[in-house]
Write a protein that holds these residues in place. Structure first.
Motif, PDB file in Angstrom:
ATOM      1  N   THR A 177      28.188  27.662  38.391  1.00  0.00           N
ATOM      2  CA  THR A 177      28.545  26.750  38.986  1.00  0.00           C
ATOM      3  C   THR A 177      28.174  26.779  40.626  1.00  0.00           C
ATOM      4  OG1 THR A 177      29.720  25.842  37.055  1.00  0.00           O
ATOM      5  CG2 THR A 177      30.049  24.577  39.049  1.00  0.00           C
ATOM      6  N   THR A 178      28.899  26.708  41.372  1.00  0.00           N
ATOM      7  CA  THR A 178      29.592  28.009  42.621  1.00  0.00           C
ATOM      8  C   THR A 178      27.595  27.926  43.337  1.00  0.00           C
ATOM      9  OG1 THR A 178      31.545  28.306  42.763  1.00  0.00           O
ATOM     10  CG2 THR A 178      30.338  28.574  44.761  1.00  0.00           C
ATOM     11  N   PHE A 179      26.965  28.673  43.129  1.00  0.00           N
ATOM     12  CA  PHE A 179      25.655  29.235  43.157  1.00  0.00           C
ATOM     13  C   PHE A 179      24.985  28.061  43.038  1.00  0.00           C
ATOM     14  CE2 PHE A 179      26.596  33.278  42.496  1.00  0.00           C
ATOM     15  CZ  PHE A 179      26.148  33.944  43.918  1.00  0.00           C
ATOM     16  N   ILE A 180      25.068  26.642  42.179  1.00  0.00           N
ATOM     17  CA  ILE A 180      23.874  25.884  41.794  1.00  0.00           C
ATOM     18  C   ILE A 180      24.976  24.681  42.393  1.00  0.00           C
ATOM     19  CG2 ILE A 180      23.081  24.034  40.357  1.00  0.00           C
ATOM     20  CD1 ILE A 180      23.577  26.100  38.189  1.00  0.00           C
ATOM     21  N   ASN A 181      26.281  23.718  43.159  1.00  0.00           N
ATOM     22  CA  ASN A 181      26.641  23.803  43.693  1.00  0.00           C
ATOM     23  C   ASN A 181      26.090  23.820  45.733  1.00  0.00           C
ATOM     24  OD1 ASN A 181      27.801  21.787  42.134  1.00  0.00           O
ATOM     25  ND2 ASN A 181      29.646  22.681  42.074  1.00  0.00           N
ATOM     26  N   THR A 182      25.915  24.922  45.867  1.00  0.00           N
ATOM     27  CA  THR A 182      26.059  25.914  46.794  1.00  0.00           C
ATOM     28  C   THR A 182      24.351  25.438  47.550  1.00  0.00           C
ATOM     29  OG1 THR A 182      28.110  26.698  46.909  1.00  0.00           O
ATOM     30  CG2 THR A 182      26.289  27.610  49.050  1.00  0.00           C
ATOM     31  N   ALA A 203      17.476  26.505  47.490  1.00  0.00           N
ATOM     32  CA  ALA A 203      15.769  26.608  46.150  1.00  0.00           C
ATOM     33  C   ALA A 203      16.187  27.851  45.440  1.00  0.00           C
ATOM     34  CB  ALA A 203      14.785  26.394  46.323  1.00  0.00           C
ATOM     35  N   ILE A 204      16.347  29.290  46.422  1.00  0.00           N
ATOM     36  CA  ILE A 204      16.832  30.153  45.919  1.00  0.00           C
ATOM     37  C   ILE A 204      18.143  30.851  45.101  1.00  0.00           C
ATOM     38  CG2 ILE A 204      16.920  32.829  46.822  1.00  0.00           C
ATOM     39  CD1 ILE A 204      14.563  32.350  48.936  1.00  0.00           C
ATOM     40  N   LEU A 205      18.805  29.732  46.155  1.00  0.00           N
ATOM     41  CA  LEU A 205      20.473  29.606  45.708  1.00  0.00           C
ATOM     42  C   LEU A 205      20.298  29.506  43.833  1.00  0.00           C
ATOM     43  CD1 LEU A 205      23.309  29.262  48.232  1.00  0.00           C
ATOM     44  CD2 LEU A 205      23.008  31.535  46.669  1.00  0.00           C
ATOM     45  N   MET A 206      20.023  28.068  44.288  1.00  0.00           N
ATOM     46  CA  MET A 206      20.354  27.248  42.666  1.00  0.00           C
ATOM     47  C   MET A 206      19.171  27.945  41.936  1.00  0.00           C
ATOM     48  SD  MET A 206      19.250  23.413  43.930  1.00  0.00           S
ATOM     49  CE  MET A 206      19.764  23.121  42.260  1.00  0.00           C
ATOM     50  N   ALA A 207      17.687  28.806  42.112  1.00  0.00           N
ATOM     51  CA  ALA A 207      17.116  29.028  41.143  1.00  0.00           C
ATOM     52  C   ALA A 207      18.032  30.440  40.239  1.00  0.00           C
ATOM     53  CB  ALA A 207      15.845  29.729  41.190  1.00  0.00           C
ATOM     54  N   TYR A 208      18.983  31.073  41.123  1.00  0.00           N
ATOM     55  CA  TYR A 208      19.615  32.764  41.124  1.00  0.00           C
ATOM     56  C   TYR A 208      21.068  31.707  40.044  1.00  0.00           C
ATOM     57  CZ  TYR A 208      22.393  36.230  41.265  1.00  0.00           C
ATOM     58  OH  TYR A 208      23.988  36.884  40.709  1.00  0.00           O
ATOM     59  N   GLY A 209      21.273  30.364  40.425  1.00  0.00           N
ATOM     60  CA  GLY A 209      22.175  29.854  39.966  1.00  0.00           C
ATOM     61  C   GLY A 209      21.917  29.993  38.283  1.00  0.00           C
ATOM     62  N   PHE A 210      20.950  29.309  38.427  1.00  0.00           N
ATOM     63  CA  PHE A 210      20.889  28.366  37.071  1.00  0.00           C
ATOM     64  C   PHE A 210      20.115  30.157  35.981  1.00  0.00           C
ATOM     65  CE2 PHE A 210      19.657  24.273  38.715  1.00  0.00           C
ATOM     66  CZ  PHE A 210      19.961  23.662  37.958  1.00  0.00           C
ATOM     67  N   THR A 211      19.491  31.220  36.566  1.00  0.00           N
ATOM     68  CA  THR A 211      18.864  32.287  35.930  1.00  0.00           C
ATOM     69  C   THR A 211      20.084  33.073  35.311  1.00  0.00           C
ATOM     70  OG1 THR A 211      18.338  33.273  38.069  1.00  0.00           O
ATOM     71  CG2 THR A 211      16.901  32.132  36.446  1.00  0.00           C
ATOM     72  N   MET A 212      21.326  33.034  35.836  1.00  0.00           N
ATOM     73  CA  MET A 212      22.756  34.062  35.806  1.00  0.00           C
ATOM     74  C   MET A 212      22.791  33.979  34.183  1.00  0.00           C
ATOM     75  SD  MET A 212      25.475  33.178  38.704  1.00  0.00           S
ATOM     76  CE  MET A 212      26.316  34.415  38.097  1.00  0.00           C
ATOM     77  N   ASP A 213      23.302  35.129  33.963  1.00  0.00           N
ATOM     78  CA  ASP A 213      23.757  35.798  32.597  1.00  0.00           C
ATOM     79  C   ASP A 213      25.294  35.176  32.677  1.00  0.00           C
ATOM     80  OD1 ASP A 213      24.195  36.296  30.024  1.00  0.00           O
ATOM     81  OD2 ASP A 213      24.678  38.126  30.469  1.00  0.00           O
ATOM     82  N   ILE A 214      25.786  34.372  32.055  1.00  0.00           N
ATOM     83  CA  ILE A 214      27.514  34.297  32.060  1.00  0.00           C
ATOM     84  C   ILE A 214      28.200  33.687  30.369  1.00  0.00           C
ATOM     85  CG2 ILE A 214      27.176  31.951  33.446  1.00  0.00           C
ATOM     86  CD1 ILE A 214      27.229  30.061  30.744  1.00  0.00           C
ATOM     87  N   ALA A 260      30.749  33.065  25.964  1.00  0.00           N
ATOM     88  CA  ALA A 260      30.939  32.588  27.203  1.00  0.00           C
ATOM     89  C   ALA A 260      31.940  32.929  28.345  1.00  0.00           C
ATOM     90  CB  ALA A 260      31.056  31.140  27.387  1.00  0.00           C
ATOM     91  N   ASN A 261      31.895  33.292  29.825  1.00  0.00           N
ATOM     92  CA  ASN A 261      33.146  33.540  30.275  1.00  0.00           C
ATOM     93  C   ASN A 261      33.188  32.569  31.196  1.00  0.00           C
ATOM     94  OD1 ASN A 261      35.196  34.879  32.339  1.00  0.00           O
ATOM     95  ND2 ASN A 261      34.395  36.856  31.810  1.00  0.00           N
ATOM     96  N   ILE A 262      34.093  32.299  31.317  1.00  0.00           N
ATOM     97  CA  ILE A 262      34.632  30.684  32.385  1.00  0.00           C
ATOM     98  C   ILE A 262      35.347  31.242  33.948  1.00  0.00           C
ATOM     99  CG2 ILE A 262      36.387  29.530  32.600  1.00  0.00           C
ATOM    100  CD1 ILE A 262      37.813  29.149  30.055  1.00  0.00           C
ATOM    101  N   SER A 263      34.733  32.431  33.993  1.00  0.00           N
ATOM    102  CA  SER A 263      34.509  32.908  35.250  1.00  0.00           C
ATOM    103  C   SER A 263      33.424  32.782  35.889  1.00  0.00           C
ATOM    104  CB  SER A 263      35.388  34.491  35.829  1.00  0.00           C
ATOM    105  OG  SER A 263      35.513  34.564  37.230  1.00  0.00           O
ATOM    106  N   LEU A 264      32.562  33.657  35.175  1.00  0.00           N
ATOM    107  CA  LEU A 264      31.167  33.613  35.252  1.00  0.00           C
ATOM    108  C   LEU A 264      30.430  31.828  35.162  1.00  0.00           C
ATOM    109  CD1 LEU A 264      29.863  36.724  33.279  1.00  0.00           C
ATOM    110  CD2 LEU A 264      30.297  36.261  36.032  1.00  0.00           C
TER     111      LEU A 264
END
Length: 72
Positions: A46-51, A13-24, A37-41
């Motif tokens: 996406t990696t944080f949300i999926n993991t 849940a923490i990893l997903m919350a961090y992924g959703f609040t990232m500045d891309i 928007a930066n494609i690498s970010l």
């Protein structure tokens, strides 16, 4: 087993919350707005949300299996 499942649930849940609040976005000079928007970010987000989602599901499985073993 149940404690490990709860830890995995929280970690996911923490990893997903961090992924959703990232500045891309990054600052850009050639667009109408100052941020683009930066494609690498986006890939990192996406990696944080999926993991986080996979870890959360694994934790839910551990918790549910521990509950079944206790009741049997």
């Amino acid at each position: 087993m149940k404690a490990l499942g709860i830890i995995l649930l929280l970690a996911g849940a923490i990893l997903m919350a961090y992924g959703f609040t990232m500045d891309i976005t990054v600052s850009g000079e050639y667009s109408f707005s100052n941020r683009v928007a930066n494609i690498s970010l986006i890939a990192r987000q996406t990696t944080f949300i999926n993991t986080g989602g996979f870890i959360l599901v694994a934790g839910a499985i551990f918790v549910s299996r521990a509950d079944n073993q206790i009741s049997n």
